[in-house]
Motif scaffolding. Structure first.
Motif, PDB file in Angstrom:
ATOM      1  N   ARG A  51      23.401  -8.459  27.238  1.00  0.00           N
ATOM      2  CA  ARG A  51      23.179  -7.694  27.167  1.00  0.00           C
ATOM      3  C   ARG A  51      23.440  -7.154  25.355  1.00  0.00           C
ATOM      4  NH1 ARG A  51      18.919  -5.230  29.074  1.00  0.00           N
ATOM      5  NH2 ARG A  51      19.721  -3.253  27.786  1.00  0.00           N
ATOM      6  N   VAL A  52      24.443  -7.210  25.257  1.00  0.00           N
ATOM      7  CA  VAL A  52      24.882  -7.210  23.755  1.00  0.00           C
ATOM      8  C   VAL A  52      24.486  -8.163  22.734  1.00  0.00           C
ATOM      9  CG1 VAL A  52      27.146  -7.685  21.945  1.00  0.00           C
ATOM     10  CG2 VAL A  52      27.346  -6.463  24.014  1.00  0.00           C
ATOM     11  N   VAL A  53      24.403  -9.415  23.431  1.00  0.00           N
ATOM     12  CA  VAL A  53      24.012 -10.616  22.526  1.00  0.00           C
ATOM     13  C   VAL A  53      22.977 -10.252  22.257  1.00  0.00           C
ATOM     14  CG1 VAL A  53      23.434 -12.629  21.801  1.00  0.00           C
ATOM     15  CG2 VAL A  53      25.694 -12.444  22.619  1.00  0.00           C
ATOM     16  N   PHE A  54      21.524  -9.853  23.156  1.00  0.00           N
ATOM     17  CA  PHE A  54      20.325  -9.452  22.874  1.00  0.00           C
ATOM     18  C   PHE A  54      19.818  -8.132  22.124  1.00  0.00           C
ATOM     19  CE2 PHE A  54      16.379  -7.939  24.102  1.00  0.00           C
ATOM     20  CZ  PHE A  54      15.278  -8.810  24.560  1.00  0.00           C
ATOM     21  N   ILE A  55      20.334  -7.406  22.627  1.00  0.00           N
ATOM     22  CA  ILE A  55      20.295  -6.556  22.019  1.00  0.00           C
ATOM     23  C   ILE A  55      20.473  -7.106  20.062  1.00  0.00           C
ATOM     24  CG2 ILE A  55      21.159  -4.389  21.374  1.00  0.00           C
ATOM     25  CD1 ILE A  55      20.927  -3.651  23.699  1.00  0.00           C
ATOM     26  N   PRO A  64      10.997  -9.224  21.242  1.00  0.00           N
ATOM     27  CA  PRO A  64      11.590  -9.362  21.631  1.00  0.00           C
ATOM     28  C   PRO A  64      11.431 -11.847  21.897  1.00  0.00           C
ATOM     29  CG  PRO A  64      11.016  -7.645  22.274  1.00  0.00           C
ATOM     30  CD  PRO A  64      10.542  -7.658  20.779  1.00  0.00           C
ATOM     31  N   SER A  65      10.540 -11.850  22.219  1.00  0.00           N
ATOM     32  CA  SER A  65      10.671 -12.825  22.335  1.00  0.00           C
ATOM     33  C   SER A  65      11.255 -14.059  21.885  1.00  0.00           C
ATOM     34  CB  SER A  65       9.252 -13.686  22.690  1.00  0.00           C
ATOM     35  OG  SER A  65       8.482 -14.107  21.167  1.00  0.00           O
ATOM     36  N   VAL A  66      11.391 -13.604  20.247  1.00  0.00           N
ATOM     37  CA  VAL A  66      12.273 -14.854  19.721  1.00  0.00           C
ATOM     38  C   VAL A  66      13.346 -14.365  19.265  1.00  0.00           C
ATOM     39  CG1 VAL A  66      13.102 -14.475  17.203  1.00  0.00           C
ATOM     40  CG2 VAL A  66      10.135 -14.316  17.604  1.00  0.00           C
ATOM     41  N   ALA A  67      14.109 -12.792  20.142  1.00  0.00           N
ATOM     42  CA  ALA A  67      15.120 -12.646  20.783  1.00  0.00           C
ATOM     43  C   ALA A  67      15.564 -13.697  21.623  1.00  0.00           C
ATOM     44  CB  ALA A  67      15.994 -11.071  20.771  1.00  0.00           C
ATOM     45  N   THR A  71      18.641 -15.944  21.886  1.00  0.00           N
ATOM     46  CA  THR A  71      20.544 -15.382  22.452  1.00  0.00           C
ATOM     47  C   THR A  71      20.562 -16.637  23.040  1.00  0.00           C
ATOM     48  OG1 THR A  71      19.480 -13.310  22.447  1.00  0.00           O
ATOM     49  CG2 THR A  71      21.269 -13.601  24.209  1.00  0.00           C
ATOM     50  N   ARG A  72      19.379 -17.462  23.533  1.00  0.00           N
ATOM     51  CA  ARG A  72      20.159 -19.047  23.750  1.00  0.00           C
ATOM     52  C   ARG A  72      20.578 -19.457  23.702  1.00  0.00           C
ATOM     53  NH1 ARG A  72      13.726 -19.539  25.652  1.00  0.00           N
ATOM     54  NH2 ARG A  72      13.575 -18.407  27.835  1.00  0.00           N
ATOM     55  N   GLU A 137      23.455 -22.467  37.567  1.00  0.00           N
ATOM     56  CA  GLU A 137      23.477 -21.208  37.951  1.00  0.00           C
ATOM     57  C   GLU A 137      21.744 -20.647  37.056  1.00  0.00           C
ATOM     58  OE1 GLU A 137      25.204 -17.140  37.206  1.00  0.00           O
ATOM     59  OE2 GLU A 137      26.862 -19.137  37.491  1.00  0.00           O
ATOM     60  N   PRO A 138      20.931 -20.226  37.155  1.00  0.00           N
ATOM     61  CA  PRO A 138      19.368 -20.182  36.718  1.00  0.00           C
ATOM     62  C   PRO A 138      19.991 -18.833  36.034  1.00  0.00           C
ATOM     63  CG  PRO A 138      19.353 -19.166  38.869  1.00  0.00           C
ATOM     64  CD  PRO A 138      20.263 -19.895  38.741  1.00  0.00           C
ATOM     65  N   PRO A 139      20.234 -18.393  34.570  1.00  0.00           N
ATOM     66  CA  PRO A 139      20.724 -17.572  34.114  1.00  0.00           C
ATOM     67  C   PRO A 139      19.548 -16.167  33.856  1.00  0.00           C
ATOM     68  CG  PRO A 139      20.301 -19.544  32.388  1.00  0.00           C
ATOM     69  CD  PRO A 139      19.665 -19.840  33.555  1.00  0.00           C
ATOM     70  N   ALA A 140      19.718 -14.813  33.550  1.00  0.00           N
ATOM     71  CA  ALA A 140      19.013 -14.616  34.006  1.00  0.00           C
ATOM     72  C   ALA A 140      18.061 -14.384  32.355  1.00  0.00           C
ATOM     73  CB  ALA A 140      19.443 -13.074  33.452  1.00  0.00           C
ATOM     74  N   LEU A 141      18.429 -15.092  31.800  1.00  0.00           N
ATOM     75  CA  LEU A 141      16.719 -15.116  29.894  1.00  0.00           C
ATOM     76  C   LEU A 141      15.856 -15.917  30.335  1.00  0.00           C
ATOM     77  CD1 LEU A 141      19.088 -14.273  27.080  1.00  0.00           C
ATOM     78  CD2 LEU A 141      17.999 -13.194  28.000  1.00  0.00           C
ATOM     79  N   LEU A 142      16.247 -16.902  31.155  1.00  0.00           N
ATOM     80  CA  LEU A 142      15.329 -17.955  30.749  1.00  0.00           C
ATOM     81  C   LEU A 142      13.995 -18.109  31.526  1.00  0.00           C
ATOM     82  CD1 LEU A 142      17.690 -21.141  30.883  1.00  0.00           C
ATOM     83  CD2 LEU A 142      16.912 -20.063  29.321  1.00  0.00           C
ATOM     84  N   GLY A 143      12.991 -17.681  31.751  1.00  0.00           N
ATOM     85  CA  GLY A 143      11.551 -16.988  32.210  1.00  0.00           C
ATOM     86  C   GLY A 143      11.077 -16.087  31.741  1.00  0.00           C
ATOM     87  N   THR A 144      12.147 -14.833  31.450  1.00  0.00           N
ATOM     88  CA  THR A 144      11.672 -13.327  31.215  1.00  0.00           C
ATOM     89  C   THR A 144      11.755 -13.297  29.621  1.00  0.00           C
ATOM     90  OG1 THR A 144      14.782 -13.177  31.057  1.00  0.00           O
ATOM     91  CG2 THR A 144      12.477 -13.329  32.950  1.00  0.00           C
TER      92      THR A 144
END
Length: 151
Positions: A51-55, A64-67, A71-72, A137-144
């Motif tokens: 979340r820190v990195v994404f924000i 957000p889609s670019v972020a 972040t990945r 482990e499916p990371p939270a960012l993928l697909g969202t």
């Protein structure tokens, strides 16, 4: 509209630690374990700092889609560079957010047409590389479009 460099300068402030998910290990300890190629520690570091990195990235690129894609890429770079980072006594949070800042500015320059684009498949490749690093482990960012609010 502010110039991109001026826009970037306003975001060089430290990221509020309120967005860091608490955990029993310090970020520095997790970075050291990641440097030793501990995939489980990488997963914990990812969950603590995503979340820190994404924000931080979203504040620079404003999309957000670019972020999500940036972040990945930040976390893939963290995995790749951790052995070199851990060799010195570096503040783990500052190191990760510095990578995020640099990556966000690079992407902003690409969006503004000041550097050549990475290519359409790059974000998908980085996403697959992150999944491989997290060992399935499916990371939270993928697909969202945005990361989750909790770790």
């Amino acid at each position: 509209m502010p110039q991109p460099q001026a826009h970037h300068q306003e975001h060089r402030m430290p990221v509020s630690p309120v967005y860091v998910v608490p955990g029993p290990e310090s970020v520095n300890d997790l970075v050291k374990r990641v440097a030793d190629r501990d995939r489980a520690a990488f997963g914990r570091l990812y969950r603590r700092l995503v979340r820190v990195v994404f924000i931080q990235v979203c504040e620079v690129v404003r999309r957000p889609s670019v972020a999500v894609a940036v972040t990945r890429a930040v976390f893939v770079e963290v995995w790749q560079l951790a052995p070199r980072c851990a060799a010195g006594q570096v503040d783990g949070l500052a190191w990760v957010t510095a990578i995020a800042d640099r990556r966000a500015v690079e992407r902003l320059r690409e969006i503004d047409g000041r550097t050549p684009p990475l290519g359409a498949g790059n974000d998908e490749f980085v996403g697959r590389e992150l999944i491989a690093t997290l060992d399935g482990e499916p990371p939270a960012l993928l697909g969202t479009s945005v990361p989750p609010t909790t770790g």
